[in-house]
Write an enzyme that holds these catalytic residues in place. Sequence first.
Site, PDB file in Angstrom:
ATOM      1  N   MET A   1      -0.832  -4.906   0.326  1.00 58.79           N
ATOM      2  CA  MET A   1       0.234  -4.772   1.316  1.00 58.79           C
ATOM      3  C   MET A   1       1.007  -3.478   1.077  1.00 58.79           C
ATOM      4  SD  MET A   1       1.990  -5.718   3.862  1.00 58.79           S
ATOM      5  CE  MET A   1       3.505  -4.987   4.462  1.00 58.79           C
ATOM      6  N   GLU A   2       1.296  -2.767   2.177  1.00 59.02           N
ATOM      7  CA  GLU A   2       1.788  -1.399   2.129  1.00 59.02           C
ATOM      8  C   GLU A   2       3.293  -1.251   1.986  1.00 59.02           C
ATOM      9  OE1 GLU A   2       1.389  -2.403   6.636  1.00 59.02           O
ATOM     10  OE2 GLU A   2       0.328  -2.852   4.779  1.00 59.02           O
ATOM     11  N   ASN A   3       3.998  -2.169   1.326  1.00 59.78           N
ATOM     12  CA  ASN A   3       5.448  -2.044   1.165  1.00 59.78           C
ATOM     13  C   ASN A   3       5.803  -0.597   0.812  1.00 59.78           C
ATOM     14  OD1 ASN A   3       5.604  -5.084   1.092  1.00 59.78           O
ATOM     15  ND2 ASN A   3       4.507  -4.710  -0.813  1.00 59.78           N
ATOM     16  N   GLU A  57      -3.764   1.749   1.775  1.00 57.20           N
ATOM     17  CA  GLU A  57      -2.348   1.410   1.652  1.00 57.20           C
ATOM     18  C   GLU A  57      -1.465   2.655   1.568  1.00 57.20           C
ATOM     19  OE1 GLU A  57      -1.655  -1.559   2.289  1.00 57.20           O
ATOM     20  OE2 GLU A  57      -3.703  -2.298   2.068  1.00 57.20           O
TER      21      GLU A  57
END
Length: 886
Positions: free
Chosen positions: A307-309, A342
């Site tokens: 997940m690309e937070n 990502e």
Amino acid sequence: MRIIFPSLAAMLLAGCASIPANDAGQTPQLSGAPVPASIPSDLPRIARPSHYSITITPDAANLTFSGVSSVDLEVYEAADALVLSAADLDITKASLIAADGSVMEMQAALDPEKQTVSFANGETIEPGKYRLDTAYTGTINTQANGLFALDYPDKVTGEDRRGLFTQFEAPDARRFAPMFDEPIYKATFDLSAIVPADQMAVSNMPVASEKELGNGFKQVTFGTSPKMSSYLLFFGLGDFERMAKATPSGTEVGIVAPTGSGEESRYALDTLAPLVGYYNDYFGVDYPLPKLDNIAGPGQSQFFGAMENWGAVFTFERILLNDPAITSPAVRQQIYVTQAHEVAHQWFGDLVTMAWWDDLWLNEGFASWMETKATDHFNPEWQALLGRVNGREYAMGLDSFETTHPVVQKIRTVEETNQAFDAITYQKGEAVIAMLEAYAGEDIWRTGLQDYMQANKYGNTQSKDLWQAVEKAGAPGLTTIADQFTRQPGVPLVMVEGQCVNGSTKLALTQSEFSQDRREEAAANPQSWNVPLLISVGDNAPTRHILKGSTSLTLPGCGTVIVNAGQLGYFRTLYADDMRADLTKTLPDIAPIDQMGLVYDNIALAEAGYQPLGSALDMLSAVPQNADPVVARSAVGIWSDLAGYLEGEPEEAQFNALIAQKWLPRLQQLGFEPRKGEKLIDANLRSALLGTLGTLGNPEVVNAIRSRFAELKDNPQALDGPLKTTLLAVAARNASAEEWTMLANLAAKSNSAVERSTYYRLLGASKDKAIAQQALDLALTDKPGKTVSASIITSVAQNYPELAFDFIRANQDRVDELVDNAGRSRFITRVVSSSDEPTMLTKLEAYRSTLDADEAKPVDKAIAALRQRIAAAPKMRAGIKAWLAR
């Protein structure tokens, strides 16, 4: 030597100045205004946030947390209540503070179905600026929704450890604090946490300060984030270590991993740093945060892998850390590709974000396309562009059913948002972008992207904004093509006839539509596309054309015709019989990427009934034994799939022997063991050959693997190395009850979370039905771990889909606890994906009748695919038998 960097607060905070004040301001089109009616929203559109201050205190042992939050917001019209997003929160106190300092105590009313909370006190809330303060408690989940826990063994001592992480995409930031939890509501964030003093806390921004509180606790405060959507916020806590380095651009990059990971983080770190500089240059906008971490989480999810937070990417350890004891070359490649994906999101998705989930593909399709471009740039020997053909093929497999959806799709519910993360969004999105880049030309395309990025940074966009930017850069007509391929579903079919006349090739081209489940309807009334073609004739340079309906072309020269030269077009090509025969004859001499595309096309066309299977098998057989390793790997995979049609049939042994005759010599040439300095694509091919030939029961391969596997009894490290997972997979399929128990014991004793989850997953791979049932029973115990058990069930389903399905339905509530909320609707569809039994169809249709409309969409797709497999299986079986009998 392992390097663990402490917090460099002063240095990193100085980097915050790299975010210009005007860039971090309100999105221009929304400044001083509520969300426009053209953008979907589940909230009343009367207010917008500008800043959040959140402090949480997690209680990891008891899986709860408490929080206090302040939201700076502006109200645009008088209202009786403020409505924010919230889920699974118990809000104990709320107050609204006006700009003049006056305080209104508020009552919080939660709506669990809508996942909202209304704040009101019986008085009218007038337009103006306010701060909403809340105090609340929440739940730490055991699946990847909101704030969640992952349990794992300490890598040194084997003792139980628990790490905390967050997963907010798409609708789960609302489980962390009351928020305007939709992409369009961008704001800045201040995050603080009260945590055990001996643990590391990590978030999007560097640590600004740490304050010792006594009693073994500290308060960690992170720097203020840039303006971003709520789903990109991240918090992690645990017994972590951080390996870091500075990039030439000044950004510090780091890998955060469970303590004891050491050099396992090195590969990811060394490949992360150059990606930042590459994307800075490509997008024309420098990465704006002072640091970029990638955080390794032990465990897995049925919904996502990473997940690309923003500034704090989260990736499951199995595809981030390079453990020489178990990491295969294919996984090492996946580590790189996943990280490239990502990091691309830090621009496409984080800096510029889709306005609503309808345009999710603006995030995912572009990150998928960019991951391939970056991988090919830094690792050209991996043949990433050939690999893209596999992704396109997977997308076409879904896109050719009536149950498909457009790339730009209508999203209105939380469940529909969760379902949007599929191959249409990712792989079709990537394929369409590659086609549009080829249409525009690389330079014009890149200029358009850079203009788009500059114009929309820190803001939100829709697909049309990108098309307009590329057209303005010099690609007239691109919007029409882009809209057709992204706003209508389906796969174009290009039918071609041709002949050589007086040294020139005359072609007759007709655009139709390819379909697996409505072929006659699609032929009679096909959808229409402007299809970009790149046609090659013999050795002549390919020429570009746009096909609208039907056309005739005369091209110079004669020779083999390839309508989709370079495989950048998103369509299938149905050649006349004589042209297909010529392609088969010359296949060994054409470009590898065209070999792949042509074979995939012809097998798919035959399976759907557009052409005889025999000619497709002839083309597959024409792939030479010395083919490019990526092409050979794909061909071997197709042979393996076709072998499944003959399982239990008299011709099974003959077909499997034919496959071995074709491909065992290539394995023998590569060798059964890894070779020092070999190419990664050769190593991947070896694994594929061992896996396929071993699964098909080739004696030489099976005996070699069983001999190695037997060594595990006395030496748990006997299989350590890049082939470990491949060898275990074949051995587990053929394992005896005693050997299965040995694998289970090895799983329980392992100090590696990745190795442990691999063993447990493979316990479900047995072709012995009694052992498969034993594996299903194990999945409902606490032994595998909360995030691992679901993978045992899907592993069983590869051999026994109906057994796995019945098990799920009999234990639905307990199985639901093993799957993330976001992944439940698709989990059961994966379980039935290998079935071709009518009894399974009946059960699946009965299950579908119990679901709400938005939950049923993945099941509808599974039903359509199962019906097609049931219809196709006898024809494919008969076709293979007829081909063998020739």
